[in-house]
Enzyme design. Structure first.
Site, short mmCIF file in Angstrom:
data_model
loop_
_atom_site.label_atom_id
_atom_site.label_comp_id
_atom_site.label_asym_id
_atom_site.label_seq_id
_atom_site.Cartn_x
_atom_site.Cartn_y
_atom_site.Cartn_z
N GLN A 160 -13.42 -57.24 23.98
CA GLN A 160 -12.44 -56.72 24.94
C GLN A 160 -12.96 -55.48 25.66
O GLN A 160 -12.77 -55.33 26.86
CB GLN A 160 -11.10 -56.44 24.26
CG GLN A 160 -11.11 -55.34 23.22
CD GLN A 160 -9.69 -55.03 22.71
OE1 GLN A 160 -8.71 -55.60 23.16
NE2 GLN A 160 -9.62 -54.13 21.74
N THR A 197 -15.59 -45.78 15.24
CA THR A 197 -14.20 -46.05 14.91
C THR A 197 -13.53 -44.93 14.11
O THR A 197 -14.20 -44.16 13.41
CB THR A 197 -14.11 -47.35 14.09
OG1 THR A 197 -12.77 -47.58 13.66
CG2 THR A 197 -14.99 -47.28 12.85
N ASP A 198 -12.21 -44.88 14.18
CA ASP A 198 -11.42 -43.98 13.35
C ASP A 198 -11.47 -44.38 11.87
O ASP A 198 -11.14 -43.57 10.99
CB ASP A 198 -9.97 -43.97 13.82
CG ASP A 198 -9.33 -45.35 13.84
OD1 ASP A 198 -10.04 -46.34 14.17
OD2 ASP A 198 -8.13 -45.47 13.53
N TYR A 221 -15.81 -52.32 6.59
CA TYR A 221 -15.89 -52.05 8.02
C TYR A 221 -16.17 -50.57 8.29
O TYR A 221 -17.11 -50.22 9.00
CB TYR A 221 -14.59 -52.47 8.70
CG TYR A 221 -14.48 -52.04 10.15
CD1 TYR A 221 -15.34 -52.59 11.11
CD2 TYR A 221 -13.56 -51.09 10.55
CE1 TYR A 221 -15.26 -52.18 12.44
CE2 TYR A 221 -13.47 -50.69 11.87
CZ TYR A 221 -14.32 -51.24 12.81
OH TYR A 221 -14.25 -50.83 14.12
N LYS A 260 -19.65 -48.93 9.79
CA LYS A 260 -19.61 -48.20 11.06
C LYS A 260 -20.13 -46.77 10.88
O LYS A 260 -20.83 -46.25 11.75
CB LYS A 260 -18.20 -48.19 11.63
CG LYS A 260 -17.71 -49.56 12.12
CD LYS A 260 -18.56 -50.11 13.27
CE LYS A 260 -18.37 -49.35 14.55
NZ LYS A 260 -19.15 -49.91 15.67
N TRP A 301 -7.53 -47.97 17.73
CA TRP A 301 -6.39 -48.79 18.15
C TRP A 301 -6.51 -49.19 19.62
O TRP A 301 -5.57 -49.06 20.41
CB TRP A 301 -5.08 -48.02 17.93
CG TRP A 301 -4.71 -47.78 16.50
CD1 TRP A 301 -5.53 -47.79 15.41
CD2 TRP A 301 -3.40 -47.48 16.00
NE1 TRP A 301 -4.83 -47.50 14.27
CE2 TRP A 301 -3.52 -47.30 14.60
CE3 TRP A 301 -2.16 -47.29 16.59
CZ2 TRP A 301 -2.42 -46.99 13.79
CZ3 TRP A 301 -1.07 -46.98 15.79
CH2 TRP A 301 -1.20 -46.84 14.40
#
Length: 286
Positions: free
Chosen positions: A7, A95-96, A119, A123, A144
């Site tokens: 995306q 990522t968070d 994950y 990362k 998000w």
């Protein structure tokens, strides 16, 4: 660009082209980043490489750690080495989920990372591998991310559900920073202009929300009854991989480094939901 099939990659390719940039947008089938020789074929001096490729399905990563490591660690490291050799810029998306969620105020760039699952661990390892191979690369942590269009991100699914008469369960004990893909892409392209020096940056819309609050906001923006959204605890809808209970990101350092201040998450959501889906019609609800 690696990971053009996702995306973020799809939106990034379209926006970069709209701004008049020459774009080479490669999907996993075209560029397997885990292959150390592949990067050499695509990266040249002066290129800006944005790595959008990742095993981003948190539950899938938990059940297949070898693939997650190959794509989230080995692949970014390969790209970083190739960029360093070629004299190209690199922006790598993270990522968070590198944080464990134990604190209750937005995470700063320098806060201790302690990921909970495969994950997040891969990362974080990817971040470290990129910066070890190429210290002047940029790592961008975001969270998000949604388009709100016709995909399978949370907001897109909620948009379809709002068009029905169904009720929706949404977790009310996980808090994060919602990020509209358009705002993330704008920041990535701004970083690619080359004047921001900080190696690790946080990019997210301003403010925090729970998944329940996000779902209610989607329904309200679309004129649907937010009362159809029911709060549930994460324990009532268990998933294979652990999620941090709190993973909101502070963008204060990013703004000090030169990125444009982020807009509030509700304003970004309103713009996303005002956009028509790709074919002009809401797709069928799964």
């Amino acid at each position: 660009m690696a990971g053009a099939g996702g995306q973020v990659g799809r939106f990034l390719a379209g926006e970069a082209a709209r701004r008049g940039r020459e774009v080479s947008a490669l999907t996993h089938r075209q560029w397997n980043i885990a292959d150390p020789a592949a990067a050499e074929r695509f990266i040249a001096e002066g290129d800006l490489v944005i790595n959008c490729a990742a095993i981003a399905n948190v539950d899938a990563a938990e059940s297949d750690p070898d693939t997650a490591y190959a794509v989230n660690v080995t692949g970014p490291e390969n790209i970083a080495h190739a960029c360093a050799r070629a004299g190209a810029q690199l922006v790598h998306i993270s990522t968070d989920y590198v944080f464990d969620g134990r604190q209750r105020h937005p995470y700063e760039v320098g806060d201790d990372a302690a990921p909970l699952g495969v994950y997040g661990r891969t990362k974080l390892a990817g971040e470290l591998a990129v910066l070890a191979a190429m210290p002047d690369a940029h790592v961008v942590r975001t969270s998000w991310v949604y388009t709100g269009g016709d995909g399978n991100d949370v907001v897109a699914v909620l948009r379809r559900m709002a068009a029905t008469d169904r009720t929706v369960d949404a977790v009310d004990d996980q808090t994060g920073s919602a990020t509209y893909v358009k705002d993330l892409v704008d920041a990535l392209l701004q970083i690619g202009e080359g004047y921001i020096r900080e190696p690790v940056l946080h990019v997210a819309n301003d403010g925090t929300c729970t998944r329940y609050e996000q779902a209610q906001a989607v329904f309200s923006e679309l004129g649907a009854d937010p009362g159809r959204v029911r709060p549930v605890s994460a324990a009532k809808s268990p998933r294979p991989a652990p999620r941090p209970a709190y993973s909101a990101l502070s963008t204060a350092m990013s703004v000090r480094a030169g990125l444009r201040p982020p807009r509030p998450w509700r304003a970004a959501l309103a713009e996303a939901l005002a956009q028509p889906v790709a074919d002009g019609q809401l797709p069928s609800t799964p």
